[in-house]
Design a protein around this motif. Structure first.
Motif, PDB file in Angstrom:
ATOM      1  N   SER B 200       0.827  -1.204   0.000  1.00 19.21           N
ATOM      2  CA  SER B 200       0.000   0.000   0.000  1.00 19.21           C
ATOM      3  C   SER B 200       0.862   1.254   0.000  1.00 19.21           C
ATOM      4  CB  SER B 200      -0.957  -0.007   1.197  1.00 19.21           C
ATOM      5  OG  SER B 200      -0.223  -0.072   2.382  1.00 19.21           O
ATOM      6  N   ALA B 201       2.117   1.123   0.456  1.00 24.00           N
ATOM      7  CA  ALA B 201       2.983   2.302   0.497  1.00 24.00           C
ATOM      8  C   ALA B 201       3.589   2.625  -0.874  1.00 24.00           C
ATOM      9  CB  ALA B 201       4.098   2.086   1.517  1.00 24.00           C
ATOM     10  N   GLY B 202       3.570   1.676  -1.805  1.00 23.61           N
ATOM     11  CA  GLY B 202       4.094   1.940  -3.151  1.00 23.61           C
ATOM     12  C   GLY B 202       5.554   1.552  -3.291  1.00 23.61           C
ATOM     13  N   ALA B 203       5.953   1.364  -4.573  1.00 20.20           N
ATOM     14  CA  ALA B 203       7.273   0.798  -4.870  1.00 20.20           C
ATOM     15  C   ALA B 203       8.426   1.718  -4.489  1.00 20.20           C
ATOM     16  CB  ALA B 203       7.364   0.442  -6.356  1.00 20.20           C
ATOM     17  N   GLU B 204       8.168   3.035  -4.367  1.00 17.65           N
ATOM     18  CA  GLU B 204       9.266   3.963  -4.090  1.00 17.65           C
ATOM     19  C   GLU B 204       9.443   4.206  -2.595  1.00 17.65           C
ATOM     20  OE1 GLU B 204      11.253   4.844  -6.472  1.00 17.65           O
ATOM     21  OE2 GLU B 204       9.959   3.738  -7.842  1.00 17.65           O
ATOM     22  N   SER B 205       8.523   3.689  -1.809  1.00 10.05           N
ATOM     23  CA  SER B 205       8.557   3.979  -0.375  1.00 10.05           C
ATOM     24  C   SER B 205       9.602   3.125   0.344  1.00 10.05           C
ATOM     25  CB  SER B 205       7.166   3.711   0.208  1.00 10.05           C
ATOM     26  OG  SER B 205       7.263   3.145   1.476  1.00 10.05           O
ATOM     27  N   ALA B 206       9.988   3.578   1.539  1.00  9.95           N
ATOM     28  CA  ALA B 206      10.931   2.812   2.347  1.00  9.95           C
ATOM     29  C   ALA B 206      10.294   1.502   2.813  1.00  9.95           C
ATOM     30  CB  ALA B 206      11.371   3.637   3.556  1.00  9.95           C
ATOM     31  N   ARG B 207       8.974   1.432   2.686  1.00  7.79           N
ATOM     32  CA  ARG B 207       8.275   0.230   3.128  1.00  7.79           C
ATOM     33  C   ARG B 207       8.184  -0.834   2.023  1.00  7.79           C
ATOM     34  NH1 ARG B 207       2.995   2.327   6.236  1.00  7.79           N
ATOM     35  NH2 ARG B 207       4.210   4.229   6.442  1.00  7.79           N
ATOM     36  N   ALA B 208       8.591  -0.467   0.798  1.00  5.11           N
ATOM     37  CA  ALA B 208       8.461  -1.390  -0.335  1.00  5.11           C
ATOM     38  C   ALA B 208       9.176  -2.703  -0.040  1.00  5.11           C
ATOM     39  CB  ALA B 208       9.017  -0.749  -1.593  1.00  5.11           C
ATOM     40  N   ARG B 209      10.255  -2.611   0.718  1.00  5.43           N
ATOM     41  CA  ARG B 209      11.038  -3.791   1.054  1.00  5.43           C
ATOM     42  C   ARG B 209      10.219  -4.839   1.812  1.00  5.43           C
ATOM     43  NH1 ARG B 209      16.710  -4.001   4.315  1.00  5.43           N
ATOM     44  NH2 ARG B 209      16.752  -6.270   4.362  1.00  5.43           N
ATOM     45  N   PHE B 210       9.181  -4.379   2.514  1.00  2.00           N
ATOM     46  CA  PHE B 210       8.337  -5.314   3.267  1.00  2.00           C
ATOM     47  C   PHE B 210       7.766  -6.387   2.345  1.00  2.00           C
ATOM     48  CE2 PHE B 210       6.923  -2.202   6.896  1.00  2.00           C
ATOM     49  CZ  PHE B 210       8.252  -1.936   7.164  1.00  2.00           C
ATOM     50  N   CYS B 211       7.454  -6.000   1.103  1.00  2.50           N
ATOM     51  CA  CYS B 211       6.886  -6.961   0.156  1.00  2.50           C
ATOM     52  C   CYS B 211       7.863  -8.105  -0.084  1.00  2.50           C
ATOM     53  CB  CYS B 211       6.566  -6.282  -1.172  1.00  2.50           C
ATOM     54  SG  CYS B 211       5.294  -5.029  -1.044  1.00  2.50           S
ATOM     55  N   ASP B 212       9.131  -7.759  -0.310  1.00  2.83           N
ATOM     56  CA  ASP B 212      10.138  -8.799  -0.544  1.00  2.83           C
ATOM     57  C   ASP B 212      10.312  -9.677   0.689  1.00  2.83           C
ATOM     58  OD1 ASP B 212      10.831  -8.005  -3.179  1.00  2.83           O
ATOM     59  OD2 ASP B 212      11.921  -6.304  -2.338  1.00  2.83           O
ATOM     60  N   GLU B 213      10.300  -9.027   1.870  1.00  5.14           N
ATOM     61  CA  GLU B 213      10.465  -9.799   3.105  1.00  5.14           C
ATOM     62  C   GLU B 213       9.301 -10.771   3.291  1.00  5.14           C
ATOM     63  OE1 GLU B 213      13.074  -9.964   4.893  1.00  5.14           O
ATOM     64  OE2 GLU B 213      14.176  -8.261   4.061  1.00  5.14           O
ATOM     65  N   ALA B 214       8.080 -10.295   3.003  1.00  7.76           N
ATOM     66  CA  ALA B 214       6.899 -11.145   3.160  1.00  7.76           C
ATOM     67  C   ALA B 214       6.961 -12.332   2.199  1.00  7.76           C
ATOM     68  CB  ALA B 214       5.627 -10.334   2.939  1.00  7.76           C
ATOM     69  N   ILE B 215       7.405 -12.079   0.968  1.00  6.66           N
ATOM     70  CA  ILE B 215       7.496 -13.165  -0.016  1.00  6.66           C
ATOM     71  C   ILE B 215       8.568 -14.169   0.417  1.00  6.66           C
ATOM     72  CG2 ILE B 215       8.220 -13.685  -2.398  1.00  6.66           C
ATOM     73  CD1 ILE B 215       6.665 -11.136  -3.223  1.00  6.66           C
ATOM     74  N   ARG B 216       9.651 -13.648   0.968  1.00  2.23           N
ATOM     75  CA  ARG B 216      10.710 -14.530   1.458  1.00  2.23           C
ATOM     76  C   ARG B 216      10.172 -15.427   2.589  1.00  2.23           C
ATOM     77  NH1 ARG B 216      15.549 -14.065   4.308  1.00  2.23           N
ATOM     78  NH2 ARG B 216      15.028 -12.114   5.334  1.00  2.23           N
ATOM     79  N   LEU B 217       9.409 -14.824   3.502  1.00  2.00           N
ATOM     80  CA  LEU B 217       8.808 -15.611   4.588  1.00  2.00           C
ATOM     81  C   LEU B 217       7.855 -16.658   4.027  1.00  2.00           C
ATOM     82  CD1 LEU B 217       7.880 -12.953   7.322  1.00  2.00           C
ATOM     83  CD2 LEU B 217       9.658 -14.713   7.446  1.00  2.00           C
ATOM     84  N   ALA B 218       7.054 -16.261   3.051  1.00  2.00           N
ATOM     85  CA  ALA B 218       6.064 -17.187   2.488  1.00  2.00           C
ATOM     86  C   ALA B 218       6.750 -18.356   1.784  1.00  2.00           C
ATOM     87  CB  ALA B 218       5.147 -16.445   1.518  1.00  2.00           C
ATOM     88  N   ARG B 219       7.829 -18.062   1.038  1.00  3.91           N
ATOM     89  CA  ARG B 219       8.552 -19.157   0.370  1.00  3.91           C
ATOM     90  C   ARG B 219       9.121 -20.110   1.409  1.00  3.91           C
ATOM     91  NH1 ARG B 219      11.694 -15.594  -3.215  1.00  3.91           N
ATOM     92  NH2 ARG B 219      10.570 -15.283  -5.156  1.00  3.91           N
ATOM     93  N   MET B 220       9.592 -19.534   2.529  1.00  3.39           N
ATOM     94  CA  MET B 220      10.140 -20.377   3.590  1.00  3.39           C
ATOM     95  C   MET B 220       9.034 -21.248   4.191  1.00  3.39           C
ATOM     96  SD  MET B 220      11.966 -19.091   7.081  1.00  3.39           S
ATOM     97  CE  MET B 220      10.453 -18.367   7.662  1.00  3.39           C
ATOM     98  N   LEU B 221       7.873 -20.648   4.463  1.00  2.00           N
ATOM     99  CA  LEU B 221       6.749 -21.428   5.001  1.00  2.00           C
ATOM    100  C   LEU B 221       6.383 -22.540   4.027  1.00  2.00           C
ATOM    101  CD1 LEU B 221       4.404 -18.614   6.389  1.00  2.00           C
ATOM    102  CD2 LEU B 221       5.716 -20.256   7.741  1.00  2.00           C
ATOM    103  N   LEU B 222       6.390 -22.214   2.742  1.00  2.00           N
ATOM    104  CA  LEU B 222       6.003 -23.188   1.731  1.00  2.00           C
ATOM    105  C   LEU B 222       7.018 -24.335   1.650  1.00  2.00           C
ATOM    106  CD1 LEU B 222       3.988 -23.976  -0.375  1.00  2.00           C
ATOM    107  CD2 LEU B 222       5.091 -22.441  -1.995  1.00  2.00           C
ATOM    108  N   ARG B 223       8.303 -24.000   1.834  1.00  2.00           N
ATOM    109  CA  ARG B 223       9.295 -25.084   1.838  1.00  2.00           C
ATOM    110  C   ARG B 223       9.047 -26.028   2.998  1.00  2.00           C
ATOM    111  NH1 ARG B 223      13.268 -21.785   0.063  1.00  2.00           N
ATOM    112  NH2 ARG B 223      13.908 -21.256   2.157  1.00  2.00           N
ATOM    113  N   MET B 224       8.538 -25.477   4.100  1.00  2.00           N
ATOM    114  CA  MET B 224       8.301 -26.322   5.279  1.00  2.00           C
ATOM    115  C   MET B 224       6.945 -27.020   5.230  1.00  2.00           C
ATOM    116  SD  MET B 224      10.005 -24.018   8.284  1.00  2.00           S
ATOM    117  CE  MET B 224       8.856 -22.700   8.091  1.00  2.00           C
TER     118      MET B 224
END
Lengths: 126, 413
Positions: B200-224
């Motif tokens: 919701s903060a948009g790709a240019e925001s300092a929060r954009a990184r949260f999207c990558d972190e969330a996807i990383r967590l989800a991939r980890m959950l999926l591996r488990m």
């Protein structure tokens, strides 16, 4: 002699690369690829999506069993592969070393290719 | 990539499993974090010399455990401090330890660590901050910057959240199947929360990184949890949404509607991974809310052109989602699909009953205005758009509606 260079590594580490790190590694590998192309050694190469997107067909069952995930649960995962046309194993190892300087993590498994079928999608029309 | 940054990446990647295992061992979040920190410092010292271990996570757990125990002993002043060599010399034992720490243990450890962060007493923003700090390893100042608060304020928030967790009884017993499923559901919801905070903060925001972190967590959950179709759905949903992140805002930071986006800017690699996961999930024939939302995103991603969009299927999926999780917002989304399939009159009829529930919702008036405009009911459309502007949370949202109003004015002139 055609060799395949199978690229193994920790996919969770690769998944943690920053955009800059990713770009750095990929451009390093691209530069090696260009040198190999000029030398007439470069075959196809491919990078795989994470093992979470993998599905395995177990043929030991009848009918074969479809299982989520990669075939083997390993510490390092198969991330991609290169096919190179080189003189001998030493030459293949030299290519792998060069690739390794651009992307130092993980391991390369170097194996001779027994049968190579090129991309045949264009044959469909004729 | 130099050695230092490679080690940094390896430490980040190992963090959730390692801190999770150390938490099980020490039963104290602060001790677990300190032990991990200690192990990381030792890794930076010894890995360049000896080469990285084959299993960085097992190495960090063992070294962290030794270092943590050492810290506990030092505090008690009972035993002499072992030399650095003894603490970091784990090459011989790494193998057997790795076998003992099998995937099932790690799975429950990581799940526990994440579950602790989504403690129901904590407000959502604190859950997110805690997970980003403890699980993903972002620094306090990185998180502070993203939430636009001072480092000190964020530090205090995280300390307070941790104190609250410490007071609650931490779930250390091995979970049964139903508890595991319950935890996974809570953790999945928090992961999506982290994603949305970034999205919701948009790709240019300092929060954009949260999207990558969330996807990383989800991939980890999926591996488990490789066979869980909802985790596949969640991962796919985030990948497919994130694929559009560079197309959804224009240069001025204004929000661009899906149908107006330049689809060549969509990230094809993320889309490929998302579509593969949707395909895998569907085979399980156990539909769930994340899967349905991912399937909707997949239909948009598959359309080369907005006009190729399979709106009848999207409407059917929203209808299914509404049966599963009835919500006025889902009904509103379904109405947008209905307007494409059966026209704006049918859509307008569908959203009339939602007026009171969604009276404070920007998108309700935006959609209502658009339906009315298509039906040439200009005066009512203008009223709805003005209501939408009053509820807009960002200048981009307001600007988007203002463009509609301009169109109305031009049509009236």
């Amino acid at each position: 002699m055609r060799y395949t260079i199978l690229c193994y590594g920790h996919e969770d580490a690769v998944g943690s690369w920053s955009k800059e790190q990713e770009a750095e590694v990929m451009s390093g590998l691209e530069a090696v690829g260009e040198r190999l192309t000029k030398a007439g050694k470069m075959g196809m190469s491919l990078r795989l999506l994470p093992t979470t997107s993998a599905t395995t067909l177990r043929k030991s069952h009848n009918p074969p069993l479809v299982i989520d995930g990669p075939f083997a649960e390993t510490k390092e995962q198969l991330l991609g592969l290169y096919i190179v046309d080189v003189r001998d194993l030493e030459d293949a190892l030299e290519v792998a070393r060069e690739l390794g300087r651009a992307n130092p993590h993980g391991a390369y498994e170097i194996r001779p290719v027994a049968l190579y079928s090129p991309d045949r999608r264009h044959d469909a029309a004729s | 990539m130099n050695e230092e940054s490679w080690i940094g990446v390896a430490l980040t990647a190992a963090r959730p499993q390692a801190v999770g295992a150390l938490l099980r061992y020490f039963r104290n979040l602060d001790l677990a974090e300190e032990a991990f920190q200690d192990a990381c410092l030792r890794a930076l010292k010894t890995w360049p010399k000896n080469g990285p271990p084959r299993d960085p996570t097992a190495w960090l757990v063992l070294v962290g455990r030794n270092a943590g125990l050492d810290g506990v002993r030092r505090a008690r002043k009972v035993e002499p401090i072992p030399s650095e060599n003894v603490i970091s010399d784990v090459d011989d034992v790494e193998g057997p330890l790795a076998e003992r720490l099998d995937e099932a243990d790690y799975r429950d450890d990581v799940l526990r660590l994440l579950f602790v962060c989504c403690h129901p007493d904590l407000p959502h923003t604190q859950q997110i901050a805690l997970a980003l700090r403890i699980v993903c390893g972002l620094s306090v100042s990185q998180i502070a910057r993203a939430f636009l608060v001072s480092d000190a304020a964020m530090e205090q928030r995280i300390t307070r959240a941790k104190a609250r967790i410490a007071k609650a009884k931490l779930p250390f017993e091995t979970p049964g199947p139903s508890e595991r499923a319950e935890r996974l559901t809570a953790v999945a919801a928090m992961t999506y929360l982290i994603f949305n905070e970034g999205y919701s903060a948009g790709a240019e925001s300092a929060r954009a990184r949260f999207c990558d972190e969330a996807i990383r967590l989800a991939r980890m959950l999926l591996r488990m949890f490789q066979t869980d179709p909802e985790i596949m759905g969640l991962t796919a949903l985030m990948l497919l949404q994130h694929a559009r992140s560079h197309a959804r805002l224009d240069k001025a930071g204004e929000f661009i509607l899906l149908e107006d986006q330049d689809r060549s800017l969509w990230d094809r690699k993320r889309i490929a991974e998302g579509l593969a996961l949707v395909d895998k999930a569907i085979r399980h024939r156990q539909p769930g809310p994340y899967q349905i939302q991912a399937a909707i995103s997949a239909l948009h991603a598959r359309a080369q052109n907005p006009k190729d969009t399979d709106w009848p299927e999207i409407e059917a999926l929203y209808a299914a989602l509404d049966r599963m999780q009835p919500s006025p917002v889902v009904k509103l989304n379904r109405a947008v699909a209905v307007s494409k399939v059966r026209g704006s009159a049918a859509a307008l009829e569908m959203i009339e009953p939602l007026a009171s529930e969604l009276s404070g919702y920007f998108y309700y008036y935006g959609a209502r205005g658009a339906f009315l405009m298509q039906l040439d009911r200009k005066e009512e459309a203008r009223t709805a758009f003005n209501q939408a502007i009053a509820l807009a949370k960002s200048t981009a949202e307001a600007a988007h509606i203002r463009r509609h109003l301009d169109k109305l004015e031009q049509a009236t002139l």
